[in-house]
Motif scaffolding. Structure first.
Motif, PDB file in Angstrom:
ATOM      1  N   GLN A  71       7.864  22.462 -12.717  1.00 58.36           N
ATOM      2  CA  GLN A  71       7.581  22.379 -11.278  1.00 58.36           C
ATOM      3  C   GLN A  71       6.235  23.034 -10.959  1.00 58.36           C
ATOM      4  O   GLN A  71       5.447  22.530 -10.186  1.00 58.36           O
ATOM      5  N   ARG A  72       5.991  24.156 -11.601  1.00 58.80           N
ATOM      6  CA  ARG A  72       4.716  24.854 -11.335  1.00 58.80           C
ATOM      7  C   ARG A  72       3.524  24.097 -11.898  1.00 58.80           C
ATOM      8  O   ARG A  72       2.418  24.203 -11.390  1.00 58.80           O
ATOM      9  N   GLU A 111       3.386  35.501  -5.744  1.00 59.54           N
ATOM     10  CA  GLU A 111       3.269  34.920  -4.388  1.00 59.54           C
ATOM     11  C   GLU A 111       2.207  33.820  -4.359  1.00 59.54           C
ATOM     12  O   GLU A 111       2.302  32.883  -3.569  1.00 59.54           O
ATOM     13  N   GLU A 124       3.567  30.373  -5.002  1.00 58.00           N
ATOM     14  CA  GLU A 124       4.666  29.856  -4.184  1.00 58.00           C
ATOM     15  C   GLU A 124       4.144  29.480  -2.807  1.00 58.00           C
ATOM     16  O   GLU A 124       3.103  29.960  -2.378  1.00 58.00           O
ATOM     17  N   LYS A 125       4.916  28.642  -2.096  1.00 59.76           N
ATOM     18  CA  LYS A 125       4.385  28.098  -0.835  1.00 59.76           C
ATOM     19  C   LYS A 125       4.383  29.099   0.314  1.00 59.76           C
ATOM     20  O   LYS A 125       3.694  28.886   1.316  1.00 59.76           O
ATOM     21  N   THR A 131       1.063  29.861 -14.955  1.00 56.05           N
ATOM     22  CA  THR A 131       2.081  29.820 -13.897  1.00 56.05           C
ATOM     23  C   THR A 131       3.537  29.748 -14.401  1.00 56.05           C
ATOM     24  O   THR A 131       4.404  30.368 -13.790  1.00 56.05           O
ATOM     25  N   LYS A 180      11.550  25.124 -14.281  1.00 54.10           N
ATOM     26  CA  LYS A 180      10.742  25.888 -13.324  1.00 54.10           C
ATOM     27  C   LYS A 180       9.256  25.792 -13.717  1.00 54.10           C
ATOM     28  O   LYS A 180       8.379  25.628 -12.869  1.00 54.10           O
TER      29      LYS A 180
END
Ligand code: G6P
Length: 615
Positions: free
Chosen positions: A22-23, A246, A249-250, A198, A19
Motif C-alpha cells: 500500500q505504501r 506521519e 500517512e494521510k 516506507t 501494508k
C-alpha cells in the motif's frame, strides 16, 4: 515504477507485505501480487489486476500463515496489466518465485534460447524470462540460488531490482539491483527488502542501500551478506533511515496530494533551515561551499530533469542567469543523453529529481560524469541513486512525496535553486548587495505568505474548479518567471484530471493557441509580474476579445487585470523573482479540485507512476 517488498523473519509475513505494498503503491498500481513460503515448502501465490485493495479483497478469508514472502505492485512495461502478468513470477519447475522492478532489454533473445531448451512461458513479461534463466542455471549447473542469480544477472542487459525466493530453502532470500532502487532493512533475526524505506520504517531504521550490480543474500540465522555481481564480498554499510511515520500517512486529508500541497509552508521552511539567515545576510549550502571554486568558474550550467522537475529547472535558468550571470541550458534528460552533447570539465551538470531514481535523469548524469563535468544533485529522496552519483548536492528535505503529481518537491526545488543562485551571485559579485539582502528577507517570509495564501484561496479555487470542470481544454499563460509556472499548472491539470491543457509564454499565444480560444476555453493567466505588466494586460484583453473565460492569478490589490478577468485569485505581494513559489499554489489546488469534482483518483492517476525507473 513498480514497488517491491520482501521479508524473512519471525513475524507473520502477509500483513507486512500488504501494508508495504500500500505504501509503495505510488510507484505503480495496475496490478499487485504476493508469494508466501510456508514451513511445508509450498508457495502460496496471489496476484490480481488492479489496486492493492483489489488484492486484499481477493485474499480475504484465505489461510495465510508464513514467515517468508515477497510482494510487488506493478506499472506495466512488457505485457498489459492482468492477473497473469502481475508479479511474482514462477520458474518453470515452480521452485523459484521472483519480483522485479526494471526492464530486461535482451529478454527476447534470452526467451528464444530458453524456449529452445524446453521452457514454456505463461506471461508476456520480461520478468518471467529472468526467473526461468535463473532456474535453468541453477538446475543445469547445480548451483546455489545465490550463484544462479549472479550468473543469470551477468547475462542480462537492462535494469533491475529483484528479490527471489526458493521453496526448497525457506531460510534464504536473494536480492540484487542495477538501475532500480532497493534497500535492505536489518532487524533482529529478520530482514526486509523494499524499493524505499516506507514499508519498513516501523520495524527497523537500520538499512543498507544496495548499489548497482550488488547482490544481497539474507539468511535468518547467519545474517546479511553483500557481494558484487563479480562475486567480491563487501562489508555492508549500515545507515539510519530518517523518516517520520506521519509523513507517509494521510493525516486526515482525503488525498496525499492535498496534504502535500498544505505541507508546503513547512517543507520550504525545512528546505531553508540552517541554510539562510536574512538578518546576518548569509546563505550556506554545503554542496556549494565544498565545490565553490568549480561552481564559480563554471562556463555554464546544464540542468537536466524530467516532468515537474524540468519545470523547476526552467525556473532555475531565470534565477541563475539573472542572479549569478552564468549561462544555463535546460534539457529534457531523455533528449540530452541521446544527443551526443558537447560537455567539458568546466561545465556543471545539475540534475533535479524528486525521487532521485528517474532513469533518464540518472543516465544523463552518468553521461556527463564520463565527460568530466561536475555533477550537482537537487534531490528529495535521501540515499537515492542520483544523490549517490553526484559529486555534490543539496537535499530538498520535503519528506516523502506520495501523490503522483509533484507539488511540495517542486517548491522545494525552486527554493534550493533560488538559494544556490543567490549564493553564487553573491560570491561572484553579480548581485547588488541591497538587492541580495532584500531577496533574503523576502525568501524568509515566503512560508508565512504561503500559509496565508492557502488559507485564503482554497474555497475560492474550489468554486472556480466547479465552474470550469467540464472543459475539455485549458490554456495557461505566463511571462518571465511565471512562464514555467504556466507549464507546471497545465501539467498538473493533465496529469490528474485528464483535461488537455497547454502552458504558453503569454506573448506566444498570438502565434497559434489564440486560434483555440472561444467561450468554452478557460484561460488561466498568471499575471503577478510587475515588469511587463502592461503587456500581460494586453494579452488578457486579447483573450477577452475572443470570449475566453479568464482566470487570473494576480498580486493583492491588482486592478487592471481583475477588471478584465472572470475570476481573480490574489497572491500576497513579494519580490517578483519569488512569485512562482506563491503563484503555483492556486494552480495546484485548481487541478486538485477539478480532479476531485470529475471523480478522478488524484493520488494515482491512470497510466502514470511516481518514480519512472524505465527509459
Ligand atoms: C514522473 C512523475 C512526475 C515527475 C517526473 C520526474 O513522470 O509522474 O510527477 O515530475 O516523473 O520525477 P523526478 O522524481 O525525477 O522528479
Amino acid at each position: 515504477m513498480c514497488g517491491i517488498v520482501g521479508y524473512i523473519g519471525p513475524r507473520e509475513v502477509f500483513p507486512i507485505l500488504m501494508k508495504g505494498l500500500q505504501r509503495l503503491e505510488y510507484r505503480g498500481y495496475d496490478s499487485a501480487g504476493v508469494a508466501l513460503l510456508n514451513g511445508a515448502s509450498t508457495f502460496q501465490i496471489f496476484k490480481k489486476k488492479g489496486k492493492v485493495s483489489d488484492l486484499s479483497t481477493f485474499v480475504r478469508g484465505k489461510k495465510l500463515k508464513a514467515h517468508v514472502g515477497i510482494g510487488h505492485t506493478r506499472w506495466a512495461t512488457h505485457g498489459p496489466p492482468s492477473d497473469t502478468n502481475a508479479h511474482p513470477h514462477l520458474s518453470g519447475n515452480g521452485r523459484l518465485a521472483l519480483v522485479h522492478n526494471g526492464i530486461i532489454e535482451n529478454y527476447e533473445s534470452l526467451k528464444k534460447a530458453l524456449e529452445q531448451l524446453g521452457h514454456r512461458f505463461v506471461s508476456d513479461t520480461d520478468t518471467e524470462v529472468l526467473v526461468h534463466l535463473i532456474e535453468e542455471l541453477q538446475q543445469r549447473e547445480n548451483l546455489s540460488l545465490e550463484e544462479a542469480v549472479r550468473l543469470a544477472l551477468s547475462k542480462v542487459v537492462g535494469a533491475y531490482a529483484i528479490v527471489v525466493m526458493d521453496k526448497e530453502d525457506s531460510d534464504v532470500l536473494v536480492a540484487a539491483r542495477k538501475g532500480s532502487p532497493l534497500l535492505v532493512g536489518i532487524g533482529d533475526e529478520e530482514f526486509f527488502f523494499a524499493s524505499d524505506g516506507t514499508p519498513i520504517v516501523e520495524y527497523t531504521r537500520r538499512v543498507v542501500y544496495l548499489a548497482d550490480e550488488q547482490i544481497a543474500v539474507v539468511r535468518r540465522k547467519t545474517g546479511l551478506e553483500i557481494k558484487t555481481i563479480e562475486n567480491e564480498l563487501l562489508s555492508p554499510y549500515i545507515e539510519q533511515l530518517e523518516m517520520k511515520i506521519e509523513s507517509i500517512e494521510k493525516g486526515g486529508y482525503d488525498y496525499f496530494m492535498l496534504k502535500e500541497i498544505y505541507e508546503q509552508p513547512h517543507t520550504i521552511a525545512d528546505a531553508m533551515r540552517g541554510r539562510i539567515h536574512a538578518k546576518e545576510g548569509w546563505i550556506r549550502l554545503g554542496g556549494v561551499e565544498e565545490y565553490a571554486n568549480r561552481l564559480l568558474q563554471a562556463d555554464r550550467f546544464i540542468m537536466v530533469a524530467c516532468g515537474t522537475s524540468w519545470h523547476a529547472a526552467l525556473l532555475g535558468e531565470y534565477l541563475f542567469e539573472g542572479l549569478a550571470r552564468v549561462p544555463v541550458e535546460v534539457e529534457y534528460a531523455s533528449e540530452f543523453r541521446y544527443r551526443n552533447p558537447i560537455l567539458t570539465e568546466r561545465d556543471v551538470v545539475l540534475g533535479l529529481s524528486q525521487s532521485g531514481e528517474t532513469a533518464d535523469t540518472l543516465a544523463a548524469l552518468q553521461l556527463a560524469d564520463e565527460r568530466g563535468a561536475l555533477l550537482y544533485g537537487i534531490v528529495n529522496v535521501v540515499g537515492s541513486s542520483i544523490a549517490r552519483l553526484t559529486d555534490a548536492g543539496s537535499y530538498i528535505h520535503a519528506g516523502p512525496e506520495i501523490g503522483v503529481a509533484s507539488t511540495k518537491a517542486f517548491t522545494g526545488q525552486v527554493v534550493l535553486l533560488t538559494l544556490m543562485a543567490l549564493s553564487l551571485g553573491y560570491k561572484k559579485g553579480t548581485i547588488a548587495k541591497s538587492y541580495y539582502h532584500k531577496l533574503l528577507n523576502a525568501l524568509e517570509n515566503i512560508p508565512s505568505k504561503m500559509e496565508k495564501l492557502l488559507a485564503q484561496c482554497d474555497e475560492q479555487v474550489r468554486y472556480i474548479a466547479g465552474e470550469i470542470k467540464e472543459a475539455s481544454n485549458a490554456l495557461y499563460l505566463g511571462r518571465g518567471h511565471n512562464f514555467p509556472i504556466a507549464l507546471e499548472g497545465a501539467l498538473k491539470l493533465k496529469e490528474i484530471s485528464y483535461i488537455h491543457a497547454e502552458g504558453y509564454p503569454a506573448a506566444e499565444m498570438k502565434h497559434g493557441p489564440i486560434a483555440l480560444i472561444d467561450k468554452n476555453m478557460p484561460v488561466i493567466v498568471i499575471a503577478t509580474n510587475k515588469s511587463a505588466y502592461e503587456k500581460i494586460v494586453s494579452n488578457v484583453q486579447e483573450v477577452k476579445a475572443r470570449e475566453g473565460r479568464i482566470i487570473a492569478v494576480v498580486t493583492e490589490g491588482d486592478q487592471a487585470i481583475s477588471d478584465l478577468a472572470d475570476y481573480t485569485i490574489e497572491i500576497p505581494e513579494t519580490e517578483e523573482l519569488l512569485t512562482p513559489l506563491l503563484s503555483v499554489i492556486p494552480l495546484q489546488l485548481l487541478s486538485y479540485h477539478i480532479a476531485v469534482l470529475r471523480g478522478c483518483n488524484v493520488d494515482q492517476p491512470r497510466n502514470l507512476a511516481k518514480s519512472v525507473t524505465v527509459e
